[in-house]
Design a protein around this motif. Structure first.
Motif, PDB file in Angstrom:
ATOM      1  N   GLN A  63       0.845  -1.188   0.000  1.00  0.00           N
ATOM      2  CA  GLN A  63       0.000   0.000   0.000  1.00  0.00           C
ATOM      3  C   GLN A  63       0.885   1.243   0.000  1.00  0.00           C
ATOM      4  OE1 GLN A  63      -3.593  -0.413   0.034  1.00  0.00           O
ATOM      5  NE2 GLN A  63      -2.833  -2.469  -0.393  1.00  0.00           N
ATOM      6  N   GLY A  64       0.407   2.310  -0.588  1.00  0.00           N
ATOM      7  CA  GLY A  64       1.184   3.543  -0.604  1.00  0.00           C
ATOM      8  C   GLY A  64       0.849   4.394  -1.808  1.00  0.00           C
ATOM      9  N   ARG A  65       1.421   5.590  -1.837  1.00  0.00           N
ATOM     10  CA  ARG A  65       1.120   6.540  -2.908  1.00  0.00           C
ATOM     11  C   ARG A  65       2.370   7.033  -3.631  1.00  0.00           C
ATOM     12  NH1 ARG A  65      -4.076   8.463  -2.645  1.00  0.00           N
ATOM     13  NH2 ARG A  65      -5.261   7.952  -0.772  1.00  0.00           N
ATOM     14  N   SER A  66       3.463   6.315  -3.496  1.00  0.00           N
ATOM     15  CA  SER A  66       4.700   6.759  -4.139  1.00  0.00           C
ATOM     16  C   SER A  66       4.635   6.542  -5.648  1.00  0.00           C
ATOM     17  CB  SER A  66       5.899   5.996  -3.562  1.00  0.00           C
ATOM     18  OG  SER A  66       5.839   4.625  -3.931  1.00  0.00           O
ATOM     19  N   TYR A  67       5.487   7.285  -6.365  1.00  0.00           N
ATOM     20  CA  TYR A  67       5.538   7.142  -7.822  1.00  0.00           C
ATOM     21  C   TYR A  67       6.048   5.755  -8.217  1.00  0.00           C
ATOM     22  CZ  TYR A  67       4.684  12.160  -8.306  1.00  0.00           C
ATOM     23  OH  TYR A  67       4.123  13.403  -8.270  1.00  0.00           O
ATOM     24  N   ARG A  76       5.554   2.927  -6.543  1.00  0.00           N
ATOM     25  CA  ARG A  76       4.463   1.973  -6.370  1.00  0.00           C
ATOM     26  C   ARG A  76       3.416   2.111  -7.470  1.00  0.00           C
ATOM     27  NH1 ARG A  76      -0.463   1.097  -6.021  1.00  0.00           N
ATOM     28  NH2 ARG A  76      -0.917   2.873  -4.744  1.00  0.00           N
ATOM     29  N   LYS A  77       3.111   3.337  -7.843  1.00  0.00           N
ATOM     30  CA  LYS A  77       2.138   3.566  -8.911  1.00  0.00           C
ATOM     31  C   LYS A  77       2.673   3.069 -10.253  1.00  0.00           C
ATOM     32  CE  LYS A  77      -1.327   5.267  -8.743  1.00  0.00           C
ATOM     33  NZ  LYS A  77      -2.664   4.656  -8.478  1.00  0.00           N
ATOM     34  N   GLY A  78       3.978   3.244 -10.476  1.00  0.00           N
ATOM     35  CA  GLY A  78       4.569   2.748 -11.717  1.00  0.00           C
ATOM     36  C   GLY A  78       4.524   1.234 -11.796  1.00  0.00           C
ATOM     37  N   LEU A  79       4.837   0.567 -10.684  1.00  0.00           N
ATOM     38  CA  LEU A  79       4.770  -0.898 -10.649  1.00  0.00           C
ATOM     39  C   LEU A  79       3.328  -1.384 -10.777  1.00  0.00           C
ATOM     40  CD1 LEU A  79       7.356  -1.657  -7.814  1.00  0.00           C
ATOM     41  CD2 LEU A  79       7.618  -2.109 -10.263  1.00  0.00           C
ATOM     42  N   GLU A  80       2.403  -0.632 -10.209  1.00  0.00           N
ATOM     43  CA  GLU A  80       0.980  -0.978 -10.341  1.00  0.00           C
ATOM     44  C   GLU A  80       0.566  -0.965 -11.810  1.00  0.00           C
ATOM     45  OE1 GLU A  80      -2.963   1.542  -9.657  1.00  0.00           O
ATOM     46  OE2 GLU A  80      -2.008   1.029  -7.746  1.00  0.00           O
ATOM     47  N   ALA A  81       1.001   0.049 -12.538  1.00  0.00           N
ATOM     48  CA  ALA A  81       0.679   0.128 -13.970  1.00  0.00           C
ATOM     49  C   ALA A  81       1.299  -1.050 -14.721  1.00  0.00           C
ATOM     50  CB  ALA A  81       1.183   1.452 -14.542  1.00  0.00           C
TER      51      ALA A  81
END
Length: 244
Positions: free
Chosen positions: A141-145, A147-152
């Protein structure tokens, strides 16, 4: 007297095999290569095998332990055929209305969420069910760039390698649906004392209604806010079609 010409000594120093920059590049290249191999392996594995646990389950257990509480984790995997269509429709209605149409990302919703955040409004995020599945199964969980990049990245992978039906199956078996409650089967037993396949429209709407914050809200004996959400979701269930 003639000077004796002495032959020049050859440079016996061996050149460095690689300079620091090359070593760093090689290390990064290997790390990226192995990350891709491992990530694709697990995405392919979970295409066929139930997900035994998620990073969030581990994080919650650590939080409970550090708070001096008993570690609880209720998680019962069931195939999608044993999850009520009402719940499948409910999460589509409440979380991702275009789930069966998009390729993992709902850019209009993302743009709307971004514009709302810029204005300081507190609105629902633009994450799709595919994105939430990628985050819950493979990431923290988190809002870092990062983490968001890996989510994509993982969202693209599961959309390429899994069917929509499989994404929904993993999603409904993995997400947090209460304090220490994960997945549709455990949630159905906890909130309504029944199997997930037997959920009524209103009960399914109750579980879907608490997903923004399942540790704060209750699916049964709910607050007025959740009851209003239930009524809205229940209404849309009737208009939602499942065409995997």
């Amino acid at each position: 007297m003639a000077k004796k010409n002495t032959p020049k000594k050859k440079n016996t120093k061996t050149p460095k095999k690689r300079n620091v920059g090359q070593k760093i590049f090689r290390f990064i290249w290997k790390a990226i290569l192995w990350f891709n191999i491992i990530s694709v392996f697990f995405v392919l594995l979970y295409k066929f095998v139930p997900v035994p646990f998620t990073p969030l389950m581990i994080i919650r257990a650590i939080e409970q332990k550090s708070d001096g509480k008993e570690m609880t984790c209720s998680h019962d995997w069931v195939p999608i055929e044993e999850i009520s269509p009402n719940l499948q429709k409910a999460v589509i209605s409440s979380e991702d209305g275009k789930f069966l149409e998009h390729n993992g990302f709902d850019f209009k919703s993302m743009q709307k969420a971004y514009e709302g955040n810029q204005k300081g409004k507190k609105i629902k995020g633009g994450s799709t069910i595919s994105q939430q599945t990628a985050k819950n199964v493979f990431l923290w969980q988190g809002r870092s760039y990062l983490r968001k990049g890996l989510e994509a990245y993982y969202t693209v992978l599961i959309e390429l390698l899994w069917s929509k039906k499989r994404i929904m199956e993993v999603y409904l078996n993995s997400i947090e649906m209460g304090n220490g409650i994960y997945g549709a089967q455990a949630a159905s037993k906890y909130w309504y004392h029944k199997e997930a396949k037997n959920l009524s429209r209103n009960e399914a709407a109750g579980i879907a209604a608490i997903l923004p914050n399942p540790r704060k809200f209750k699916a049964s004996n709910s607050s007025n806010y959740i009851n209003r959400r239930k009524a809205t979701i229940s209404k849309y269930i009737g208009y939602t079609k499942l065409e995997y």
